[in-house]
Design a protein around this motif. Sequence first.
Motif, short mmCIF file in Angstrom:
data_model
loop_
_atom_site.label_atom_id
_atom_site.label_comp_id
_atom_site.label_asym_id
_atom_site.label_seq_id
_atom_site.Cartn_x
_atom_site.Cartn_y
_atom_site.Cartn_z
N ALA A 195 28.35 33.79 8.74
CA ALA A 195 26.96 34.11 9.08
C ALA A 195 26.75 35.62 9.14
CB ALA A 195 26.59 33.47 10.41
N ILE A 196 27.72 36.35 9.66
CA ILE A 196 27.61 37.81 9.71
C ILE A 196 27.61 38.39 8.30
CG2 ILE A 196 28.84 39.91 10.41
CD1 ILE A 196 29.67 38.38 12.95
N ILE A 197 28.46 37.87 7.43
CA ILE A 197 28.50 38.34 6.04
C ILE A 197 27.16 38.09 5.35
CG2 ILE A 197 29.54 37.94 3.77
CD1 ILE A 197 32.19 37.43 5.25
N VAL A 198 26.60 36.89 5.54
CA VAL A 198 25.30 36.56 4.93
C VAL A 198 24.22 37.48 5.48
CG1 VAL A 198 23.51 34.79 4.80
CG2 VAL A 198 25.87 34.18 4.37
N PHE A 199 24.25 37.72 6.79
CA PHE A 199 23.25 38.59 7.41
C PHE A 199 23.34 40.02 6.87
CE2 PHE A 199 21.79 41.26 10.97
CZ PHE A 199 20.50 40.77 11.08
N LEU A 243 24.62 40.99 3.92
CA LEU A 243 24.19 41.01 2.52
C LEU A 243 22.67 40.87 2.38
CD1 LEU A 243 26.98 38.87 0.82
CD2 LEU A 243 26.61 41.33 0.62
N ALA A 244 22.06 40.04 3.23
CA ALA A 244 20.61 39.90 3.19
C ALA A 244 19.93 41.19 3.63
CB ALA A 244 20.17 38.74 4.08
N GLY A 245 20.46 41.82 4.66
CA GLY A 245 19.90 43.10 5.11
C GLY A 245 20.04 44.18 4.06
N TYR A 246 21.18 44.22 3.38
CA TYR A 246 21.38 45.20 2.31
C TYR A 246 20.41 44.96 1.16
CZ TYR A 246 23.60 47.78 -1.46
OH TYR A 246 23.83 48.63 -2.50
N GLY A 247 20.23 43.69 0.81
CA GLY A 247 19.30 43.37 -0.28
C GLY A 247 17.87 43.72 0.07
N LEU A 248 17.48 43.50 1.31
CA LEU A 248 16.12 43.87 1.73
C LEU A 248 15.94 45.38 1.81
CD1 LEU A 248 15.35 41.24 4.49
CD2 LEU A 248 14.22 41.49 2.29
N ARG A 249 16.95 46.06 2.28
CA ARG A 249 16.86 47.51 2.47
C ARG A 249 16.80 48.25 1.14
NH1 ARG A 249 16.39 50.86 6.65
NH2 ARG A 249 17.65 52.72 6.62
N TYR A 293 25.94 36.70 -4.34
CA TYR A 293 27.02 36.73 -3.34
C TYR A 293 26.54 36.17 -2.01
CZ TYR A 293 29.40 39.73 -6.66
OH TYR A 293 30.00 40.21 -7.77
N MET A 294 25.30 36.50 -1.64
CA MET A 294 24.74 35.99 -0.39
C MET A 294 24.63 34.47 -0.44
SD MET A 294 21.07 36.74 1.37
CE MET A 294 20.21 35.87 0.09
N MET A 295 24.19 33.94 -1.57
CA MET A 295 24.07 32.49 -1.71
C MET A 295 25.44 31.81 -1.67
SD MET A 295 20.90 31.76 -1.84
CE MET A 295 20.60 30.24 -2.68
N PHE A 296 26.46 32.46 -2.27
CA PHE A 296 27.80 31.89 -2.24
C PHE A 296 28.31 31.78 -0.80
CE2 PHE A 296 32.41 32.42 -2.18
CZ PHE A 296 32.78 31.33 -2.94
N PHE A 297 28.17 32.85 -0.02
CA PHE A 297 28.63 32.83 1.35
C PHE A 297 27.78 31.90 2.21
CE2 PHE A 297 30.65 36.90 0.13
CZ PHE A 297 31.95 36.55 0.44
N MET A 298 26.51 31.75 1.88
CA MET A 298 25.66 30.81 2.60
C MET A 298 26.11 29.37 2.33
SD MET A 298 21.53 30.35 2.57
CE MET A 298 21.30 32.08 2.75
#
Length: 77
Positions: A10-14, A16-22, A31-36
Motif C-alpha cells: 500500500a505504501i508503494i502504491v501510494f 507511485l500514485a503521488g509521484y504520478g500526480l506530482r 507499475y502502480m497497477m502491478f503493485f495494486m
Amino acid sequence: MLITLRIILAIIVFILAGYGLRTGSSAVSAYMMFFMGAMLMVMGISEIKMERKRIGFLLIIVSLFVFYVSMKGFLLN
C-alpha cells in the motif's frame, strides 16, 4: 506477515500514485497497477484465511483483472 506485506504494498502504491500526480507523468501507472494487483491478491488471501471466502475470491478476481491491465500497460509503453 500478510499484514506487513499489505502495508508495504500500500505504501508503494501510494508513493507511485503521488509521484504520478506530482509530475503529471503516466509512465509509472503500469507499475502502480502491478503493485495494486499484488496488494489485492494479498488481501484476498488473508480474507480467505479469515474464513470470508466470498470477499477473498472477489478480491483475487479483481487482482487478476488489475494484473491484466498492468500487463497491457507494460506492453503498450
